[in-house]
Design a protein around this motif. Structure first.
Motif, PDB file in Angstrom:
ATOM      1  N   ARG A  11     -32.101 -22.500 -85.903  1.00 19.31           N
ATOM      2  CA  ARG A  11     -33.452 -22.538 -86.473  1.00 19.31           C
ATOM      3  C   ARG A  11     -34.417 -21.675 -85.658  1.00 19.31           C
ATOM      4  N   HIS A  12     -35.181 -20.838 -86.364  1.00 15.37           N
ATOM      5  CA  HIS A  12     -36.191 -20.011 -85.698  1.00 15.37           C
ATOM      6  C   HIS A  12     -37.567 -20.356 -86.272  1.00 15.37           C
ATOM      7  N   SER A  13     -38.504 -20.677 -85.372  1.00 16.32           N
ATOM      8  CA  SER A  13     -39.857 -21.013 -85.809  1.00 16.32           C
ATOM      9  C   SER A  13     -40.853 -20.014 -85.228  1.00 16.32           C
ATOM     10  N   PHE A  14     -41.899 -19.767 -86.010  1.00 17.69           N
ATOM     11  CA  PHE A  14     -42.941 -18.821 -85.582  1.00 17.69           C
ATOM     12  C   PHE A  14     -44.288 -19.501 -85.714  1.00 17.69           C
ATOM     13  N   ALA A  15     -45.131 -19.330 -84.713  1.00 17.57           N
ATOM     14  CA  ALA A  15     -46.362 -20.122 -84.611  1.00 17.57           C
ATOM     15  C   ALA A  15     -47.333 -19.834 -85.753  1.00 17.57           C
ATOM     16  N   ASP A  16     -47.427 -18.570 -86.146  1.00 12.92           N
ATOM     17  CA  ASP A  16     -48.401 -18.229 -87.181  1.00 12.92           C
ATOM     18  C   ASP A  16     -47.987 -16.923 -87.853  1.00 12.92           C
ATOM     19  N   LEU A  17     -48.828 -16.495 -88.789  1.00 10.65           N
ATOM     20  CA  LEU A  17     -48.500 -15.322 -89.602  1.00 10.65           C
ATOM     21  C   LEU A  17     -48.352 -14.068 -88.748  1.00 10.65           C
ATOM     22  N   LYS A  18     -49.253 -13.899 -87.774  1.00  5.18           N
ATOM     23  CA  LYS A  18     -49.148 -12.669 -86.989  1.00  5.18           C
ATOM     24  C   LYS A  18     -47.928 -12.683 -86.086  1.00  5.18           C
ATOM     25  N   ALA A  19     -47.468 -13.880 -85.698  1.00  3.09           N
ATOM     26  CA  ALA A  19     -46.237 -13.966 -84.904  1.00  3.09           C
ATOM     27  C   ALA A  19     -45.025 -13.553 -85.746  1.00  3.09           C
ATOM     28  N   VAL A  20     -45.045 -13.913 -87.038  1.00  2.00           N
ATOM     29  CA  VAL A  20     -43.963 -13.492 -87.937  1.00  2.00           C
ATOM     30  C   VAL A  20     -43.949 -11.976 -88.056  1.00  2.00           C
ATOM     31  N   LEU A  21     -45.117 -11.397 -88.303  1.00  2.00           N
ATOM     32  CA  LEU A  21     -45.206  -9.935 -88.464  1.00  2.00           C
ATOM     33  C   LEU A  21     -44.764  -9.205 -87.201  1.00  2.00           C
ATOM     34  N   ALA A  22     -45.211  -9.700 -86.051  1.00  9.32           N
ATOM     35  CA  ALA A  22     -44.863  -9.034 -84.790  1.00  9.32           C
ATOM     36  C   ALA A  22     -43.362  -9.108 -84.548  1.00  9.32           C
ATOM     37  N   ALA A  23     -42.779 -10.273 -84.789  1.00  4.04           N
ATOM     38  CA  ALA A  23     -41.351 -10.441 -84.521  1.00  4.04           C
ATOM     39  C   ALA A  23     -40.507  -9.667 -85.534  1.00  4.04           C
ATOM     40  N   ALA A  24     -41.030  -9.473 -86.736  1.00  6.86           N
ATOM     41  CA  ALA A  24     -40.283  -8.765 -87.783  1.00  6.86           C
ATOM     42  C   ALA A  24     -40.315  -7.248 -87.585  1.00  6.86           C
ATOM     43  N   SER A  25     -41.205  -6.758 -86.730  1.00  9.48           N
ATOM     44  CA  SER A  25     -41.348  -5.308 -86.537  1.00  9.48           C
ATOM     45  C   SER A  25     -40.128  -4.722 -85.847  1.00  9.48           C
ATOM     46  N   PRO A  26     -39.713  -3.527 -86.274  1.00  9.00           N
ATOM     47  CA  PRO A  26     -38.679  -2.823 -85.519  1.00  9.00           C
ATOM     48  C   PRO A  26     -39.132  -2.677 -84.060  1.00  9.00           C
ATOM     49  N   ALA A  27     -38.180  -2.712 -83.143  1.00  8.03           N
ATOM     50  CA  ALA A  27     -38.510  -2.727 -81.714  1.00  8.03           C
ATOM     51  C   ALA A  27     -39.357  -1.526 -81.317  1.00  8.03           C
ATOM     52  N   ARG A  28     -40.401  -1.805 -80.519  1.00  3.48           N
ATOM     53  CA  ARG A  28     -41.182  -0.708 -79.941  1.00  3.48           C
ATOM     54  C   ARG A  28     -41.884  -1.196 -78.679  1.00  3.48           C
ATOM     55  N   SER A  29     -42.103  -0.245 -77.762  1.00  2.00           N
ATOM     56  CA  SER A  29     -42.600  -0.614 -76.439  1.00  2.00           C
ATOM     57  C   SER A  29     -44.001  -1.216 -76.484  1.00  2.00           C
ATOM     58  N   GLY A  30     -44.846  -0.797 -77.429  1.00  2.00           N
ATOM     59  CA  GLY A  30     -46.211  -1.302 -77.479  1.00  2.00           C
ATOM     60  C   GLY A  30     -46.276  -2.797 -77.766  1.00  2.00           C
TER      61      GLY A  30
END
Lengths: 463, 253
Positions: A11-30
């Motif tokens: 099970r993977h949980s994400f705190a809020d909408l922006k956490a979902v978007l950030a985690a879904a992003s292809p990897a990048r250093s920024g």
């Protein structure tokens, strides 16, 4: 927890909408620098499953950056076109991805929904799209703008001629302009970044470029990329400003870091329109953006850099620009680490800009402290051109001697137009032939060819 | 127009700019010699990014000016490149050292390695000397040599030393033609949290067609006196004679 996914008992949980978007992003250093990137590759995919099932309308109901304290969010929400959104209102983010790739989403359908798509929707769906999806959908979208030349027509690839000089020497700049023109470059804009950003220095360059353009009746526009507040002063004093330039970002605080707000952009837009200098159109604004600018100003509100970048396009969209480009690899390895990340970001930015209805171009570039080289730029420029990119930036020999980074060369424009069968903007193409720069068959004459009286006159004037 | 005359014309044009103009073509591509020349320049720039600053040699070049040493929170070059936030923070050791030197002055100069220690090594001492000559009537604090430093590291340094204005001289990101260019960033009332819009920038100070140290110092002198008189710096200090913002997209700095 509203944002969870189960992957085979994990099970993977994400705190809020922006956490979902950030985690879904292809990897990048920024995003890693900001501490919001997915902690593992598996978690990244889990976030994409969550994102795929979210209704698109989520982004209208839940602001990533607070409405009350951010004028960019207010712009996005207050200017949202509910009628344009209606055809896609029932879709999830995953369903939106499938619709975009479907035959139903043709040029007309994509144009019709543009004002119903928010930057957050565009960023979200891009995170579910592979590079080829970003290319395939962007290719279907057509955005046409005009001033003295027309940008974005089918079968065309335009270029910004960037003749920067480390000390703003007018002759050196003019020599680089000539070099670009002889390569058929400059139909999007002849645009100089001044080394010294003062009102008198910018005015000198604006007058020089305008005289050059007038003397040879070149159907393009010129721009000195000075701060918008300088441009306002310069216009008040009656100097010949074609396009007003400004760097923009995706939050009110990040724009404050640039020394701007929406009000000053409105003033500048109105002032430039008031000059009435366009001949085939009246798109008078030129914006540059780039992933990481909000984070670098500590104004990202915990939102991933690609979503913040898309929000900058909402700012640009409000002013009917002639040109918008991401300066994709300029910001450095702390935001986009290597060639792979730069290529991905370039395709994302182009796709999101086009989906939102912008005349999107790209500065395909990298710095000397990034893990990238010309081979990476060859890949990105080729991919972007396949995707229908509106314009690309070119500097002599790929070497910007003022800003100290590598962009595309004038030669690269020749390569792209040749292998893809593309041409310059129609007005400019006619001029190239009349000036003797292009041969009757459309191919460019050799650089040292003195056949053209115009070229000789121009070269002698400068030298 | 004869071939010789054309060649002469282009030779004259090439003297007007360090830009790579009139390279010629092979089909649509660059001639091989230009490709390899470019690759060599890129290799040299990559090497400059990773060079380390010889602080002892720089201190000797600055003599007899009093010098303090500081470093950021970035432990090494690799961390510095990926973590600009660390490069903006003063290490605890440096903060303690600077606290002992606290005082009051009009100007503090910070020499920061930035992205070209090569450029700082070659030109920072001369630039500081040109600037101090312009500012003879003002009180100037110790010169701080800062390693693994970003522009904003000048904020805590200037604040700690009680400076009314912080002037940070920093190695700019190496380009292909120039890998030893310096920039000056001036901040009135330096303190942690200043934004780039609150700084004035003079960039491209180098000997290959860029600004001379003397010209940069003159511009700085004017800006600095205006900053002291009007008690501000950055966008609000716009005027008709001098630079205000960094020329390019601020995201590019």
């Amino acid at each position: 927890m509203p944002f969870t996914s189960d992957l085979g008992g994990e099970r993977h949980s994400f705190a809020d909408l922006k956490a979902v978007l950030a985690a879904a992003s292809p990897a990048r250093s920024g995003d890693e620098l900001a501490g919001i990137a997915a902690a593992s590759a598996t978690r990244r995919v889990a976030a994409r499953w969550v994102l795929a099932d979210l209704p698109l309308a989520t982004f209208l109901n839940e602001a990533l950056v607070p409405y009350e304290s951010d004028e960019v969010t207010r712009l996005i929400i207050d200017s949202h076109d509910a009628a344009a959104f209606a055809p896609i209102a029932h879709l999830t983010v995953g369903g939106f991805r499938d619709w975009l790739l479907s035959e139903a989403a043709d040029e007309a359908a994509l144009a019709a929904v543009a004002r119903g798509v928010t930057p957050e929707m565009a960023a979200a769906v891009s995170k579910l799209m592979r590079n080829q999806d970003l290319i395939a959908v962007a290719k279907k979208i057509r955005v046409v703008t005009a001033f003295r030349s027309t940008i974005g027509l089918p079968g065309r690839l335009s270029t910004r001629l960037q003749p920067n000089h480390p000390a703003d020497d007018p002759r050196g700049i003019a020599a680089a302009v000539l070099d670009g023109l002889l390569h058929g470059v400059g139909d999007a804009v002849i645009g100089v970044n001044p080394a010294t950003d003062s009102v008198p220095a910018a005015t000198t360059l604006i007058r020089m470029l305008d005289e050059l353009r007038e003397a040879y009746a070149i159907p393009t526009q010129t721009c000195v990329l000075t701060h918008v507040t300088n441009a306002l002063t310069i216009m008040e004093r009656g100097a010949p400003v074609d396009l007003v330039f400004q760097s923009v970002a995706g939050s009110e605080a990040a724009n404050a870091g640039f020394g701007i707000d929406l009000a000053v952009l409105r003033d500048a837009h109105a002032a430039a329109l008031g000059l009435g200098r366009g001949t085939v159109g009246q798109n008078v604004m030129y914006f540059e953006t780039g992933q990481g600018s909000a984070l670098s100003a500590n104004a990202h509100h915990g939102v991933d850099q690609q979503t913040m970048e898309a929000r900058a396009y909402a700012v640009a969209r409000a002013f009917d620009p002639l040109l918008v480009n991401t300066v994709v690899g300029f910001i450095g390895p702390e935001y986009l680490y290597d060639g792979k990340q730069i290529i991905r970001a370039g395709l994302e930015d182009h796709f999101c800009g086009k989906l939102l209805g912008l005349p999107m171009g790209c500065d395909v570039c990298y710095t000397n402290h990034a893990e990238a080289d010309q081979d990476d730029m060859d890949s990105l420029m080729t991919l972007l051109t396949v995707a229908g990119c509106s314009f690309l930036i070119c500097v002599p020999g790929s070497d910007d001697v003022m800003l100290s980074y590598q962009s595309l060369s004038n030669h690269d424009a020749l390569y792209l137009r040749s292998v893809m069968g593309l041409r310059a903007a129609p007005e400019f193409e006619v001029w190239l032939a009349e000036a003797g720069i292009a041969a009757p068959d459309g191919s460019l004459r050799a650089l040292a060819d003195g056949a053209s009286p115009l070229v000789r006159r121009l070269a002698e004037t400068i030298s | 127009m004869s071939e010789v005359a054309t060649g002469e014309l282009w030779a004259r044009l090439r003297r007007t700019t360090p830009a790579r103009i009139a390279l010629g073509r092979v089909g649509h591509a660059l001639p091989l010699a230009e490709v390899l020349d470019f690759q060599l320049a890129h290799a040299r720039a990559r090497d400059a990014v990773h060079a380390a600053l010889d602080t002892a040699a720089l201190e000797a070049a600055l003599a007899p000016l009093p010098v303090l040493h500081a470093e950021s929170d970035a432990p090494d070059r690799a961390a510095y490149l990926r973590r600009p936030d660390l490069g903006r923070r003063l290490s605890a050791r440096s903060a303690a050292l600077l606290a002992k030197a606290a005082g009051h002055c009009d100007v503090v100069f910070v020499i920061a390695d930035g992205l070209s220690a090569t450029g700082v090594q070659a030109g920072a001492a001369e630039l500081v000397q040109a600037c101090t000559a312009e500012l003879g009537d003002l009180t100037i604090g110790p010169i701080v040599i800062a390693r693994q430093a970003r522009v904003a590291l000048g904020d805590p340094i200037g604040e700690a030393l009680g400076a009314r204005v912080c002037v940070t001289i920093i190695g700019e990101r190496p380009g292909l033609s120039v890998h030893d260019s310096l920039g000056i960033y001036m901040t009135f009332a330096p303190r942690i949290g200043r934004t780039d819009a609150e700084r004035n920038c003079i960039s491209n100070i180098h000997g290959a067609g860029g600004l001379s140290p003397e010209d940069a110092a003159r511009t700085l002198g004017w800006l600095l006196r205006e900053a002291l008189r009007r008690e501000l710096s950055g966008v609000a200090l716009k005027d008709d004679q001098t630079p205000t913002l960094p020329a390019e997209d601020p995201s590019r700095t």
